[in-house]
Each structure stands twice: as structure tokens, then as C-alpha cells.
Design a protein around this motif. Sequence first.
Motif, short mmCIF file in Angstrom:
data_model
loop_
_atom_site.label_atom_id
_atom_site.label_comp_id
_atom_site.label_asym_id
_atom_site.label_seq_id
_atom_site.Cartn_x
_atom_site.Cartn_y
_atom_site.Cartn_z
N ASN A 146 38.78 35.52 53.62
CA ASN A 146 38.09 36.74 53.24
C ASN A 146 38.39 37.85 54.23
O ASN A 146 38.39 37.64 55.45
CB ASN A 146 36.57 36.50 53.19
CG ASN A 146 36.19 35.47 52.14
OD1 ASN A 146 36.96 35.21 51.22
ND2 ASN A 146 35.01 34.89 52.28
N ASN A 177 42.33 35.33 38.53
CA ASN A 177 42.05 33.90 38.51
C ASN A 177 43.23 33.15 37.88
O ASN A 177 43.70 33.52 36.80
CB ASN A 177 40.77 33.62 37.73
CG ASN A 177 40.44 32.13 37.63
OD1 ASN A 177 40.03 31.64 36.59
ND2 ASN A 177 40.62 31.39 38.72
N SER A 233 40.44 35.14 43.19
CA SER A 233 40.53 36.24 44.13
C SER A 233 39.73 37.43 43.61
O SER A 233 39.84 37.80 42.44
CB SER A 233 42.00 36.64 44.33
OG SER A 233 42.11 37.74 45.23
N LYS A 234 38.94 38.03 44.50
CA LYS A 234 38.12 39.18 44.12
C LYS A 234 38.30 40.29 45.16
O LYS A 234 38.06 40.08 46.35
CB LYS A 234 36.65 38.79 44.01
CG LYS A 234 35.73 39.92 43.55
CD LYS A 234 34.28 39.52 43.67
CE LYS A 234 33.94 38.38 42.73
NZ LYS A 234 32.50 38.01 42.83
N TYR A 244 42.69 29.06 41.69
CA TYR A 244 42.70 30.15 42.67
C TYR A 244 41.88 31.31 42.11
O TYR A 244 42.11 31.78 41.00
CB TYR A 244 44.14 30.60 42.95
CG TYR A 244 44.23 31.87 43.77
CD1 TYR A 244 43.79 31.90 45.09
CD2 TYR A 244 44.76 33.04 43.22
CE1 TYR A 244 43.87 33.06 45.84
CE2 TYR A 244 44.84 34.21 43.96
CZ TYR A 244 44.41 34.21 45.28
OH TYR A 244 44.48 35.37 46.01
N TRP A 284 38.06 41.75 50.32
CA TRP A 284 39.00 40.94 49.53
C TRP A 284 38.70 39.48 49.80
O TRP A 284 38.96 38.98 50.88
CB TRP A 284 40.44 41.28 49.89
CG TRP A 284 41.46 40.55 49.08
CD1 TRP A 284 41.30 40.01 47.85
CD2 TRP A 284 42.82 40.29 49.46
NE1 TRP A 284 42.46 39.41 47.41
CE2 TRP A 284 43.42 39.58 48.38
CE3 TRP A 284 43.59 40.57 50.58
CZ2 TRP A 284 44.75 39.14 48.41
CZ3 TRP A 284 44.92 40.16 50.61
CH2 TRP A 284 45.48 39.45 49.54
N ASN A 285 38.12 38.79 48.82
CA ASN A 285 37.73 37.40 48.96
C ASN A 285 38.67 36.50 48.16
O ASN A 285 38.93 36.77 46.98
CB ASN A 285 36.29 37.18 48.48
CG ASN A 285 35.29 37.90 49.36
OD1 ASN A 285 35.60 38.30 50.47
ND2 ASN A 285 34.08 38.09 48.85
N ASN A 286 39.16 35.45 48.80
CA ASN A 286 40.08 34.51 48.17
C ASN A 286 39.58 33.09 48.33
O ASN A 286 39.17 32.70 49.44
CB ASN A 286 41.48 34.61 48.80
CG ASN A 286 42.08 35.99 48.66
OD1 ASN A 286 42.72 36.30 47.67
ND2 ASN A 286 41.87 36.84 49.67
#
Length: 349
Positions: free
Chosen positions: A83, A137, A120-121, A118, A91-93
Amino acid sequence: MRKILLFCAFSLSLYALKAQDPGVKEIKSTAEKAVAVDTSHKHGWRKGGLFSLNFGQGSSKNWAAGAEKFSFSTSGQLSVFANYREGRFYWNNNLDLGYAIVNTTSLGNRKTDDKIDYFSKLGHDLTKTLSLSGVVNFRSQFTNGFDYTYLGKDTYKRRTSAFFAPAYLIVAPGIDWHPVPYFSLFISPISARSVIVTDAWSYYFPGGIIPVDDGGGFEKPLSTLYGVDPHQKVRMELGGFASANFAKEILKNVTYKSRLDLYSNYLSTYRYTPTGSYQVEREKHSAKPQNVDVFWTNLISMKVNKFLNVTYNFDLIYDDDDVRQFGPDNTSAGTQLRSLLSVGFSAKF
């Protein structure tokens, strides 16, 4: 039935109990950071993960009630996050990998879990609880999956899935609501989803021609099992997307992590009928946005001590547009369920 299921899923995702045990605060914090806005993270990267490895073995001899002479199972899970935050930008992964296999004297090797997921946001905070965000996603699997009783024959084993067959890719802009650190709800009224099937023309029999002794006719190409034209290998959809994420210590030494994804396709769909070797006939069906696709994944982790833990995974999928392999004629959509209970070693990093 589907409405009841969705209601229960949302209810479980919103349910939370107050954490009480200081001994599991670190585990709880790591899980929360992977799925929601981390309020303690102010600047730069924050990374971590959890790895678990589990084994099981059984044997019997002259067991009158009937049992496998020998069985061995193993499963592995890896969940990592990375993150990044700078001011209001974040950005969160999160990457979840899982694989499990069982070997028995009567059936040989068969996998019981296979997951690549996976999520990611990327977002910009508008308020303390609301963000303008985008989600990517990707979901697939590592190895081949099979129908072990193809055409009703125990000796016929047809491949029904593989790496990137299928694979799902969602790209969705929207609004992210995160009222508490352990829960977030992302909503996108317009999103794009790709269904990818490589090796689209895969058959069991040469050329997909079923021998007369086995009923005759033609096999369905692999891609048509997932609603994808084998000539194109990719199917594009446009629809609404919502994702609810939850991670919290719900009881002493018990952490619950869950993600519920809902997708409504606004576009028409197609059904494919084999008409010859490497030939299919396409039939168009009207859009049914009310038939919502569901992906719900759950992980319950019960920690025994520093290295030993018990985990339970439960996944549910309902895909009305793409996966129609069930029912008497193997042409209907159906609810897919998968669960795995395991005991083993775990390490957090």
C-alpha cells in the motif's frame, strides 16, 4: 434464493465485533490494511503478507467400513499487500494465491483449490470516509482443471480450465466508501470486464469429433464453456460493479476476511453450439442486467500459537452470463461452491 444469498452475504460483511485480545492486534492490523483505508499509514509504502502451509495424511488396512488405503493432502496460501499513500492519494494492492492437492490410492492426484486473485484500488480522498477511486481486479488459476467423468465415462478426463482459461479482468472507476478501517464499499455504475480463454479450441477427442460409440456429434470448444467465441478468445462486457471488503478480528484469536463482488452486465450475450470440427454457431440473447454475477471469497483464520493456525476458506461464484455448464444438459448456470479446512504452519512478514 439468490436474493436471500446476497442479503446474507452483505449482512455478514457488515457484521463486526469489538476486538479484545492484545495478542492478535498485529494480525488484525495486517488484515485490515490489505482491504481498506489504513488510517495509521500517512506516507510512503507499507508492505506485508501471510504464508501458510498445511498437510494431511490418512491410511487404512482391512477397514471393514471402507476407506482409502492411503491419502495425502497439502495446501499452500500466500496473501501479500503493498500500500502506498501520499497525502490524499493512495494505492492499495492485494494478491491472494492458493493451491491445494489431494492424492488417494483410488483417484490419484486431484486439486481442491487453485486461485490467483489480484485486487488493486487507486484513489483520492474527498472526505475522511469517501474517495474517488478506480479498481483493477484480475482472477485466474495456475493449472488445468478436468471433468473426470466426461460423457459419463470414468476413464475420460477432459480439460475444462487452465491458466488464463478462463481469466477475468475488471477495470472500474467509481466511489469508495470507508466508514471504518476494517470495511470498505466500492461502487462503479460503469465498468469493463474481459473474459479471456486461451487455447480456445481445446478438445478431448481429435478435432472435437465424438466417436459413434460414445454418442457421436461434436464437442464444445473450451472457450464456449465460458461464453467466449473461440475465434476471438476474449469477450468484453460493460456493466455495473460493486465490491464490499471486510477484515476484522471477530472473536478472540479469530480473524475473518471477506470480499463480495457483484457485477451486472448491460450488454447482450451469446450462446455457442458446435456444428463441426472447429466450427460453432452463435445465438444472441438479450441483456439481463437483473441477473447479477456473484463472487464471494472468505477466509477465517484461527491462531493456535505463533506458528500454528487453523484456516477455513469458502468461495462462492454465480455467473449467469459466462459459466453455463450445469443442469441436466450442462447448459445452465449454477451456484459454484468450494471450501477448504486446513491445519498447519503460518508465517507473517
